[in-house]
Write a protein that holds these residues in place. Structure first.
Motif, short mmCIF file in Angstrom:
data_model
loop_
_atom_site.label_atom_id
_atom_site.label_comp_id
_atom_site.label_asym_id
_atom_site.label_seq_id
_atom_site.Cartn_x
_atom_site.Cartn_y
_atom_site.Cartn_z
N LEU A 186 0.84 -1.20 0.00
CA LEU A 186 0.00 0.00 0.00
C LEU A 186 0.87 1.25 0.00
CD1 LEU A 186 -2.77 -0.15 2.76
CD2 LEU A 186 -3.05 -0.32 0.30
N VAL A 187 0.52 2.23 -0.83
CA VAL A 187 1.11 3.56 -0.72
C VAL A 187 0.22 4.38 0.22
CG1 VAL A 187 1.51 5.76 -1.95
CG2 VAL A 187 2.29 3.61 -2.95
N LEU A 188 0.85 5.06 1.17
CA LEU A 188 0.13 5.99 2.05
C LEU A 188 0.64 7.39 1.75
CD1 LEU A 188 0.25 3.97 5.40
CD2 LEU A 188 -1.66 4.13 3.78
N GLU A 189 -0.24 8.26 1.24
CA GLU A 189 0.20 9.58 0.80
C GLU A 189 -0.34 10.69 1.68
OE1 GLU A 189 0.51 12.49 -3.12
OE2 GLU A 189 -0.19 10.44 -3.39
N LYS A 190 0.59 11.51 2.18
CA LYS A 190 0.27 12.76 2.88
C LYS A 190 -0.78 12.59 3.97
CE LYS A 190 0.93 17.44 1.34
NZ LYS A 190 0.62 18.53 0.45
N ILE A 191 -0.48 11.70 4.91
CA ILE A 191 -1.32 11.54 6.09
C ILE A 191 -0.43 11.73 7.33
CG2 ILE A 191 -2.97 10.00 4.93
CD1 ILE A 191 -1.68 7.65 6.49
N PRO A 192 -1.01 12.00 8.50
CA PRO A 192 -0.17 12.18 9.70
C PRO A 192 0.73 10.96 9.94
CG PRO A 192 -2.42 12.88 10.13
CD PRO A 192 -2.44 12.21 8.80
N ALA A 193 1.97 11.23 10.30
CA ALA A 193 2.98 10.17 10.48
C ALA A 193 2.53 9.13 11.50
CB ALA A 193 4.31 10.78 10.89
N GLN A 194 1.89 9.58 12.57
CA GLN A 194 1.47 8.66 13.63
C GLN A 194 0.43 7.66 13.10
OE1 GLN A 194 0.21 10.75 17.18
NE2 GLN A 194 -0.35 8.85 18.23
N LEU A 195 -0.50 8.15 12.29
CA LEU A 195 -1.53 7.28 11.70
C LEU A 195 -0.88 6.28 10.73
CD1 LEU A 195 -4.53 6.51 11.09
CD2 LEU A 195 -4.54 8.34 9.39
N ALA A 196 0.06 6.76 9.92
CA ALA A 196 0.74 5.89 8.95
C ALA A 196 1.51 4.78 9.67
CB ALA A 196 1.69 6.71 8.08
N THR A 197 2.16 5.12 10.78
CA THR A 197 2.91 4.13 11.57
C THR A 197 1.96 3.08 12.12
OG1 THR A 197 4.54 5.81 12.17
CG2 THR A 197 4.49 3.84 13.54
N GLU A 198 0.84 3.56 12.65
CA GLU A 198 -0.17 2.66 13.23
C GLU A 198 -0.71 1.69 12.16
OE1 GLU A 198 -4.72 3.11 14.53
OE2 GLU A 198 -3.50 4.87 14.96
N VAL A 199 -1.03 2.23 10.98
CA VAL A 199 -1.55 1.40 9.89
C VAL A 199 -0.49 0.38 9.45
CG1 VAL A 199 -2.29 1.43 7.45
CG2 VAL A 199 -3.26 3.07 9.07
N SER A 200 0.75 0.84 9.31
CA SER A 200 1.85 -0.05 8.89
C SER A 200 2.01 -1.22 9.86
CB SER A 200 3.17 0.72 8.82
OG SER A 200 3.06 1.76 7.90
N GLN A 201 1.90 -0.93 11.15
CA GLN A 201 2.08 -1.97 12.16
C GLN A 201 0.90 -2.94 12.20
OE1 GLN A 201 2.92 0.42 15.62
NE2 GLN A 201 5.07 0.68 15.08
N SER A 202 -0.28 -2.46 11.73
CA SER A 202 -1.48 -3.31 11.77
C SER A 202 -1.55 -4.25 10.56
CB SER A 202 -2.73 -2.44 11.81
OG SER A 202 -2.98 -1.87 10.53
N LEU A 203 -0.70 -4.02 9.56
CA LEU A 203 -0.77 -4.80 8.32
C LEU A 203 0.39 -5.79 8.21
CD1 LEU A 203 -1.56 -1.94 5.75
CD2 LEU A 203 -3.20 -3.51 6.77
N ARG A 204 0.13 -6.90 7.52
CA ARG A 204 1.21 -7.85 7.20
C ARG A 204 1.96 -7.40 5.95
NH1 ARG A 204 -3.22 -10.68 7.84
NH2 ARG A 204 -3.35 -11.23 5.63
N ILE A 205 1.26 -6.65 5.07
CA ILE A 205 1.86 -6.23 3.81
C ILE A 205 2.64 -4.93 3.99
CG2 ILE A 205 0.14 -7.41 2.38
CD1 ILE A 205 -1.26 -4.67 1.98
N PRO A 206 3.65 -4.67 3.14
CA PRO A 206 4.45 -3.45 3.28
C PRO A 206 3.66 -2.18 2.93
CG PRO A 206 5.48 -5.00 1.74
CD PRO A 206 4.14 -5.54 2.06
#
Length: 271
Positions: A186-206
């Motif tokens: 998944l590409v995550l574009e221009k969202i708060p860093a904290q939210l992006a970190t949380e989403v990244s940790q919740s997913l198995r995919i990069p």
């Protein structure tokens, strides 16, 4: 005797392993053979034939005008230059929204006519049917959430997305839906860093960040921006690694001067 070393192609599986090992993924956009070859030889993991070609190659204000034929032309050029990188292609606006059959047909054209390794499309729940249909054909899909430039007229601005809790919650849900559907990244574009970190940790995919902070599994920038070819675009997330605008400008001015003065070509530069 020359030893021929086989270049090992990066695959979606490689990216999955990189996430598991905590190795960061480096991704850049590319639109033509010469630059694709340069970036590939430098060791870039992923080349994205972005619909940003609409802006940086064709001079449009948004990504909306670029056609499927134009994306295929750019993608085929990039594939010819990339021996090692995984090459992904943006499905252009109007070729998957609301019509999963067209999404699949467009994807098949891209895969057959370019030799690319997968596609990327923007959106969450709204495009799930298209994602699933493309995956049934065995084509790897990268998702894209947050600021989705093809929806610029809906947003009305290129500002940071998902700052309100409702939008952040939808993004979390969409990320899980895309993973469950079978997206490989998944590409995550221009969202708060904290939210992006949380989403990244919740997913198995990069996850790959563009303006979404350092907590993602990788980063992507538009090549023209990070090389300083474009000098008007200065968002906070952009780091310029070169000033090619000044280099090229200086070289061309010197060339003009040398031609005018008769210095070029000199004795050794003619037959």
């Amino acid at each position: 005797m020359s030893i021929h070393t086989e270049v090992k192609r990066i695959t979606t599986h490689t990216l999955q392993r990189m996430k598991q090992k905590g190795e960061k993924i480096a991704m850049l956009t590319a639109y033509d053979y010469s630059f694709a070859r340069l970036l590939d030889e430098a060791g870039i993991d992923v080349l994205l034939v972005g619909d940003s070609a609409s802006n940086v190659m064709a001079g449009h204000e948004t990504t909306l005008p670029i056609t499927l034929d134009q994306m295929i032309y750019h993608a085929a050029s990039v594939v010819r230059g990339a021996k090692r990188s995984l090459v992904l292609v943006d499905l252009p606006f109007g070729h998957y929204q609301g019509n999963s059959k067209e999404a699949l047909q467009s994807t098949i054209r891209i895969m057959k006519e370019t030799g690319a390794h997968g596609i990327k499309l923007e959106g969450g729940e709204e495009i799930l049917e298209s994602v699933k249909r493309i995956l049934t054909a065995g084509v790897p899909v990268m998702g894209h959430l947050g600021l989705t430039p093809q929806s610029i007229y809906k947003f009305g601005t290129y500002n940071v997305r998902a700052q309100e809790e409702a939008e952040a919650e939808k993004l979390r849900r969409d990320a899980l839906l895309l993973e469950e559907a079978g997206c490989f990244a998944l590409v995550l574009e221009k969202i708060p860093a904290q939210l992006a970190t949380e989403v990244s940790q919740s997913l198995r995919i990069p996850t790959i960040s563009i303006g979404a902070g350092g907590g993602c599994d990788g980063q992507v920038l538009v090549m023209h921006d990070m090389l300083g070819i474009n000098n008007e675009f200065n968002p906070r997330f952009l780091r310029r690694y070169a000033d090619l605008y000044a280099v090229v400008n200086g070289a061309v001015k010197q060339y003009i001067k040398d031609v005018r003065s008769g210095d070029f070509p000199n004795e050794s530069e003619q037959y």
